[in-house]
Design a protein around this motif. Structure first.
Motif: not given
Ligand code: AMP
Ligand code: ZN
Ligand code: ZN
Length: 334
Positions: A190-196, A272-278, A284-289
C-alpha cells in the motif's frame, strides 16, 4: 576563473568542490551528479515508469528536465492545494514547463474535487497548516503512484532540504524519523517507493542549473511556510556552509554513511511498526481506524474517497488520449 574541464571562462563556481564550470560543463556536471545518485542509491532502473512530484519550484522542474535529458520515462504530478496566488502561479509554471517539454502533467486539484482549498479545510482541523499540507501531498502522491502503476514517486528534495530535516530530527531526537530518513524508501504493501535523486545537490546548484537551462520557476516560497522552524534551521546551516564549504554535504551524506545505523539499534534492520488498514480507503496506517488523510477529511465533512476517484479519472483520461493519439499517428492522420 576557468572551467575545470575545458579552461574556458567559468560561469558558476561550486565552492564545496573547489571547482568552477562553463555553461556546458556545469549542466553536464549537475546531470552527472544526478545519474551518480541514481546509481549509488539504486533509486530506479533505466526503464522504470516514474511519477515526479512537481511543485513549480526550481528543484522539481530542474529534476524533470534532467531526468528527461537522461532518457527516463517520467510523468509529472502537480497537486493544486488552492493556496491563493501561490498555487495559481506555481501551477502555471508547471503547466508551461510540461507544454515546453511535451510531457504528461497530471493535476490533482483540491478545489476541483471539493470546491474548497486548503486554507478553508485547515480552519476546521486541529493540525498545523504545513503538516496538513504535507500529509495531503504525500497521500495524493502515493495514491497516484499506486493507481498509475508507477515504479516510484520521485521528489525534488535537495541537499539543503535533507540536511535541514536531519538537523530538525536530531534537535528533537526524532529517532523514528532518523531511522527512516533516506533517499530511497523501498515500497511496502500500500505504500509506493519514494526516491530523492537531488539529495546530493544544493539549492544554489539547482538554481544555477535553472538559470543556465532557461527554466522558468516560481521564486516565492509558500506564504503559509513563513516562520516555520525549518527556515531557521536552513539559515543556520547556510551560515555554517559559508564558513566551511562542504559542511552540509558532510553532515547529511556522513549521516547516511556512518551515522544512521546507530539509530537502528546498531544494525541496519528497519524497525517493525504495527500497521493496520484504513477502514475507508484501505491505506496502511498506524491507527486502528482511519488513516490520517481520511480522518481529517471526514472531520471537515468531505468524502476522502473522492480524491481516489479523481486520480483514477485523470489517469484513465490520459490513457485514452494516448491510445487515440497513437492510433491517429499510426494511420497517418497527424
Ligand atoms: P517542499 O516541501 O515544498 O520543499 O517540496 C519538496 C518536494 O515536494 C518538491 O521538490 C516536489 O517534488 C514536491 N512538492 C512540493 N509541493 C508540491 C505540489 N504542490 N505538488 C506536487 N509536488 C509537490
Ligand atoms: Zn567547460
Ligand atoms: Zn484512508
Amino acid at each position: 576563473m576557468k572551467c575545470l574541464k575545458c579552461n574556458e571562462k567559468a560561469v558558476l563556481e561550486i565552492k564545496r568542490h573547489k571547482a568552477a564550470f562553463c555553461k556546458t560543463h556545469y549542466i553536464e556536471h549537475i546531470q552527472n551528479q544526478v545519474a551518480k545518485t541514481i546509481k549509488k542509491f539504486k533509486l530506479f532502473p533505466p526503464k522504470a515508469k516514474l511519477i515526479l512530484a512537481i511543485s513549480g519550484g526550481k528543484d522539481s522542474l530542474a529534476l524533470w528536465d534532467i531526468l528527461l535529458d537522461l532518457g527516463y520515462n517520467v510523468d509529472g504530478l502537480y497537486i493544486d492545494l488552492g493556496i491563493d496566488d501561490y498555487s495559481t502561479n506555481s501551477r502555471h509554471k508547471s503547466e508551461k514547463f510540461s507544454e515546453k517539454k511535451q510531457s504528461n502533467l497530471y493535476i490533482i486539484s483540491l478545489k476541483e474535487i471539493y470546491d474548497i482549498g486548503l486554507n478553508n479545510i485547515s480552519k476546521h482541523t486541529s493540525r498545523k497548516f504545513c503538516s496538513l499540507c504535507g500529509m495531503i501531498k504525500r497521500y495524493i502522491m502515493n495514491k497516484t503512484a499506486l493507481l498509475g502503476d508507477y515504479y516510484a514517486v520521485v521528489t525534488g528534495h535537495n541537499l539543503d532540504d535533507e540536511a535541514t530535516s536531519l538537523l530538525g530530527n536530531l534537535l528533537g531526537w526524532q529517532v523514528g524519523y532518523l531511522k527512516r530518513q533516506e533517499p530511497n524508501m523501498p515500497p511496502s504493501e500500500g505504500l509506493a517507493r519514494k526516491v530523492k535523486p537531488l539529495c546530493r545537490l544544493s539549492e544554489r546548484e539547482m538554481a544555477g542549473y535553472c538559470v543556465l537551462k532557461n527554466i522558468d520557476y516560481i521564486i516565492e516560497e509558500c506564504p503559509m511556510a513563513k516562520g516555520a522552524s525549518s527556515i531557521t534551521y536552513k539559515e543556520a546551516l547556510n551560515h555554517l556552509e559559508a564558513k566551511s564549504p562542504g559542511i552540509k554535504d558532510q553532515f547529511y551524506l556522513g549521516f547516511l554513511r556512518d551515522g544512521q545505523d546507530y539509530f537502528r539499534d546498531g544494525n541496519s534492520e528497519k524497525e517493525e511498526i504495527d500497521l493496520y488498514h484504513c477502514s475507508l480507503c484501505g491505506q496502511p496506517t498506524t491507527s486502528q481506524d482511519k488513516c490520517n488523510f481520511c480522518k481529517q477529511m471526514v472531520r471537515v465533512n468531505l468524502d476522502p474517497l473522492k480524491v481516489n476517484e479523481n486520480i483514477k479519472d485523470k489517469l484513465i483520461h490520459k490513457h485514452w488520449l494516448t491510445i487515440i493519439f497513437t492510433y491517429l499517428i499510426l494511420f497517418g492522420y497527424c
